[in-house]
Design a protein around this motif. Sequence first.
Motif, PDB file in Angstrom:
ATOM      1  N   GLN A   9      27.062  47.897  65.498  1.00 35.48           N
ATOM      2  CA  GLN A   9      26.401  46.630  65.172  1.00 35.48           C
ATOM      3  C   GLN A   9      26.155  45.812  66.434  1.00 35.48           C
ATOM      4  OE1 GLN A   9      29.084  45.004  62.167  1.00 35.48           O
ATOM      5  NE2 GLN A   9      27.352  44.982  60.742  1.00 35.48           N
ATOM      6  N   THR A  10      27.142  45.788  67.316  1.00 33.98           N
ATOM      7  CA  THR A  10      27.007  45.048  68.571  1.00 33.98           C
ATOM      8  C   THR A  10      25.881  45.635  69.410  1.00 33.98           C
ATOM      9  OG1 THR A  10      29.364  44.510  68.556  1.00 33.98           O
ATOM     10  CG2 THR A  10      28.224  44.336  70.664  1.00 33.98           C
ATOM     11  N   TYR A  11      25.851  46.963  69.513  1.00 35.94           N
ATOM     12  CA  TYR A  11      24.789  47.622  70.276  1.00 35.94           C
ATOM     13  C   TYR A  11      23.419  47.319  69.675  1.00 35.94           C
ATOM     14  CZ  TYR A  11      28.001  50.590  73.053  1.00 35.94           C
ATOM     15  OH  TYR A  11      28.946  51.057  73.925  1.00 35.94           O
ATOM     16  N   ARG A  12      23.313  47.368  68.349  1.00 40.03           N
ATOM     17  CA  ARG A  12      22.013  47.129  67.703  1.00 40.03           C
ATOM     18  C   ARG A  12      21.550  45.682  67.905  1.00 40.03           C
ATOM     19  NH1 ARG A  12      24.185  50.926  63.321  1.00 40.03           N
ATOM     20  NH2 ARG A  12      23.138  52.874  63.861  1.00 40.03           N
ATOM     21  N   ALA A  13      22.482  44.737  67.861  1.00 44.64           N
ATOM     22  CA  ALA A  13      22.126  43.338  68.112  1.00 44.64           C
ATOM     23  C   ALA A  13      21.651  43.177  69.559  1.00 44.64           C
ATOM     24  CB  ALA A  13      23.315  42.429  67.832  1.00 44.64           C
ATOM     25  N   LYS A  29      18.628  51.957  77.678  1.00 43.89           N
ATOM     26  CA  LYS A  29      20.045  52.232  77.926  1.00 43.89           C
ATOM     27  C   LYS A  29      20.869  52.001  76.656  1.00 43.89           C
ATOM     28  CE  LYS A  29      23.827  52.932  80.255  1.00 43.89           C
ATOM     29  NZ  LYS A  29      24.255  54.276  80.503  1.00 43.89           N
ATOM     30  N   ILE A  30      20.585  50.920  75.963  1.00 47.70           N
ATOM     31  CA  ILE A  30      21.309  50.617  74.722  1.00 47.70           C
ATOM     32  C   ILE A  30      20.984  51.648  73.651  1.00 47.70           C
ATOM     33  CG2 ILE A  30      21.626  48.921  72.880  1.00 47.70           C
ATOM     34  CD1 ILE A  30      21.059  46.757  75.034  1.00 47.70           C
ATOM     35  N   GLU A  31      19.725  52.076  73.557  1.00 50.33           N
ATOM     36  CA  GLU A  31      19.362  53.123  72.601  1.00 50.33           C
ATOM     37  C   GLU A  31      20.137  54.400  72.880  1.00 50.33           C
ATOM     38  OE1 GLU A  31      15.140  53.253  73.183  1.00 50.33           O
ATOM     39  OE2 GLU A  31      14.757  51.823  71.555  1.00 50.33           O
ATOM     40  N   GLN A  32      20.308  54.735  74.148  1.00 52.05           N
ATOM     41  CA  GLN A  32      21.082  55.917  74.529  1.00 52.05           C
ATOM     42  C   GLN A  32      22.549  55.761  74.123  1.00 52.05           C
ATOM     43  OE1 GLN A  32      19.824  58.746  75.714  1.00 52.05           O
ATOM     44  NE2 GLN A  32      21.831  59.698  75.739  1.00 52.05           N
ATOM     45  N   GLN A  33      23.105  54.570  74.317  1.00 54.71           N
ATOM     46  CA  GLN A  33      24.494  54.327  73.932  1.00 54.71           C
ATOM     47  C   GLN A  33      24.670  54.457  72.426  1.00 54.71           C
ATOM     48  OE1 GLN A  33      24.911  50.459  75.834  1.00 54.71           O
ATOM     49  NE2 GLN A  33      26.396  51.340  77.268  1.00 54.71           N
ATOM     50  N   LYS A  35      22.813  56.296  70.380  1.00 55.35           N
ATOM     51  CA  LYS A  35      22.673  57.722  70.065  1.00 55.35           C
ATOM     52  C   LYS A  35      23.972  58.469  70.370  1.00 55.35           C
ATOM     53  CE  LYS A  35      20.186  61.843  71.407  1.00 55.35           C
ATOM     54  NZ  LYS A  35      19.642  62.470  72.582  1.00 55.35           N
ATOM     55  N   GLU A  36      24.547  58.211  71.543  1.00 51.02           N
ATOM     56  CA  GLU A  36      25.770  58.904  71.945  1.00 51.02           C
ATOM     57  C   GLU A  36      26.945  58.518  71.054  1.00 51.02           C
ATOM     58  OE1 GLU A  36      26.159  57.979  76.092  1.00 51.02           O
ATOM     59  OE2 GLU A  36      24.623  59.443  76.671  1.00 51.02           O
ATOM     60  N   LEU A  37      27.061  57.240  70.690  1.00 55.93           N
ATOM     61  CA  LEU A  37      28.157  56.818  69.820  1.00 55.93           C
ATOM     62  C   LEU A  37      28.003  57.416  68.424  1.00 55.93           C
ATOM     63  CD1 LEU A  37      30.747  55.236  69.559  1.00 55.93           C
ATOM     64  CD2 LEU A  37      29.393  53.201  69.036  1.00 55.93           C
ATOM     65  N   GLU A  38      26.769  57.516  67.934  1.00 52.48           N
ATOM     66  CA  GLU A  38      26.536  58.154  66.632  1.00 52.48           C
ATOM     67  C   GLU A  38      26.906  59.636  66.683  1.00 52.48           C
ATOM     68  OE1 GLU A  38      22.462  57.057  65.936  1.00 52.48           O
ATOM     69  OE2 GLU A  38      23.049  55.289  64.763  1.00 52.48           O
ATOM     70  N   GLU A  39      26.574  60.312  67.776  1.00 52.48           N
ATOM     71  CA  GLU A  39      26.949  61.718  67.933  1.00 52.48           C
ATOM     72  C   GLU A  39      28.471  61.853  67.982  1.00 52.48           C
ATOM     73  OE1 GLU A  39      25.037  63.769  71.187  1.00 52.48           O
ATOM     74  OE2 GLU A  39      23.117  62.825  70.710  1.00 52.48           O
TER      75      GLU A  39
END
Length: 72
Positions: A9-13, A29-33, A35-39
Amino acid sequence: MATIGDQLQTYRASLEEAKAKNKQSVARKIEQQIKELEEFHQRHPKEAEAPSPFEVFCDLNPSDINCRVYDD
């Protein structure tokens, strides 16, 4: 400590804020973070506590020299 859901949620905000300010490099960079956290979460579904970015990196890149663990 934050959960993985809270961290996402923090990343998406932060992503929405970066897009609103037209900061494309920050948004990528945030989109990559995200993606990686979801993986990471898919690989460790029982893990509740949010890992550090370094833990996520090492989970996805275990052979990286910075992530190697040596047994004595």
